[in-house]
Design an enzyme around this catalytic site. Structure first.
Site, PDB file in Angstrom:
ATOM      1  N   HIS A  42      -8.003  -4.786  -1.280  1.00 13.20           N
ATOM      2  CA  HIS A  42      -6.832  -4.082  -0.762  1.00 13.20           C
ATOM      3  C   HIS A  42      -6.489  -4.606   0.635  1.00 13.20           C
ATOM      4  CE1 HIS A  42      -4.071  -0.637  -0.821  1.00 13.20           C
ATOM      5  NE2 HIS A  42      -4.293  -0.561   0.494  1.00 13.20           N
ATOM      6  N   ASP A  89      -9.739  -3.985  -5.526  1.00 14.69           N
ATOM      7  CA  ASP A  89      -9.059  -2.867  -4.885  1.00 14.69           C
ATOM      8  C   ASP A  89      -9.276  -1.597  -5.699  1.00 14.69           C
ATOM      9  OD1 ASP A  89      -7.315  -1.116  -3.626  1.00 14.69           O
ATOM     10  OD2 ASP A  89      -5.520  -2.306  -3.972  1.00 14.69           O
ATOM     11  N   SER A 141       0.829  -1.196   0.000  1.00 12.34           N
ATOM     12  CA  SER A 141       0.000   0.000   0.000  1.00 12.34           C
ATOM     13  C   SER A 141       0.876   1.263   0.000  1.00 12.34           C
ATOM     14  CB  SER A 141      -0.961  -0.036   1.189  1.00 12.34           C
ATOM     15  OG  SER A 141      -1.944   0.961   1.069  1.00 12.34           O
TER      16      SER A 141
END
Length: 306
Positions: free
Chosen positions: A281, A251, A153
């Site tokens: 995600h 995501d 991320s």
């Protein structure tokens, strides 16, 4: 394919998000509350907390050694958390799995967080630790061959930004970059990426929450137009290290990661883009206990060995 049933069950059980302004301290406390007790963590040969003495000051790092050996390749790992969440503790299990599966030593970086530390403090810490690993190679038993960067991320954002900065500075020891569902374009333009529309709601990370969660970083001086902040905006990607870009089907950030992989290939960089179906995600951090998602660590190992 549909969202994995175990992920769907988890999301259905989550309470409604609290209303009002986000409180970094409260969110961090909630994050830390889910850390597994030490006795339940994956055992390795050694896990050591040290302070890396760098040009940006002392940076806490945790060094994971999978097994006894004379020399090791090294992965420098940057945890995710929208630049204001996450720690050595919250991502300890990810670093342990990376070390066990790859057989490499992992150096996890406890970089400074927004909003208390303004941009580019966290990025500077990550860059400085990579330099520290190379400079302290002998004490770390680094083999002098493999020096990979990995992050999830916002940590994937730092991977891309550090790899680019190192290249610009003539530091060519970085051999691989591994980005798990990276956040690479912080202006969150829904017209640019279909995934921001297709996966806007119902999959954990929601498009409407991206700006509020990243506001702590952006309001500290990080400009989304700056390639150090949005690495996918960097014009020249030639000469960067080979990349593994892992994305998730559901995501909102999926398409910017896949765009980065395509642009790397267009620039002549070896880049593999691997989309995990049924995942959202954060699956490496939260759902790697599911066998088909734990396979991401084996894919990482194979990429590093190519």
């Amino acid at each position: 394919m549909p969202l994995h049933p175990e992920i769907a069950k988890f999301l259905a059980a989550l309470p409604a998000p609290a209303q009002g302004p986000l409180d970094p301290a409260a969110l961090r406390a909630g994050d830390e509350a889910h850390v597994a007790p030490l006795a339940e963590r994956l055992p390795l040969h050694s896990v050591e907390d040290v302070a890396a003495r760098t040009a940006s000051g002392e940076v806490p790092v945790r060094i994971y050694t999978p097994a006894e050996a004379d020399r090791y390749g090294v992965i420098v790992y940057f945890h995710g958390g929208a630049f204001f969440l996450g720690s050595l503790e919250t991502h300890d299990h990810v670093a342990r799995s990376l070390a066990e599966e790859t057989g490499l030593k992992v150096v996890s970086v406890g970089y400074r967080l927004a909003p208390e530390a303004a941009f580019p403090a966290g990025l500077d810490d990550c860059h400085a630790v990579v330099r520290w690993v190379a400079e302290e190679g002998e004490s770390l038993a680094w083999d002098g061959i493999t020096l990979a960067l990995a992050g999830d991320s916002s940590g994937g954002n730092f991977v891309a930004a550090v790899a680019a900065r190192a290249h610009d500075e003539g530091f060519e020891q970085i051999t691989h970059q591994i980005l798990y569902y990276p956040s690479l374009d912080l202006d969150f333009d829904v017209d640019r990426y279909a995934s921001l529309r297709e996966n806007a709601k119902g999959y954990g990370l929601e498009t409407a929450g991206l700006k509020p969660f990243n506001a702590f970083y952006l309001d500290s001086g990080a400009d989304p137009a700056d390639p150090r902040v949005s690495p996918v905006k960097r014009e020249d990607l030639t000469g960067l290290p080979p990349a593994l870009v892992v994305t998730a089907e559901f995501d909102p950030l999926r398409d910017e990661g896949e765009l980065y992989g395509r642009r790397l290939r267009e620039a002549g960089v070896e880049a593999t883009v691997s989309r995990y179906d049924g995942a959202g995600h954060g699956f490496v951090q939260h759902f790697s206990w599911i066998p088909e998602y734990h396979a991401v660590f084996a894919e990482t190992r194979d990429f590093l060995r190519r």
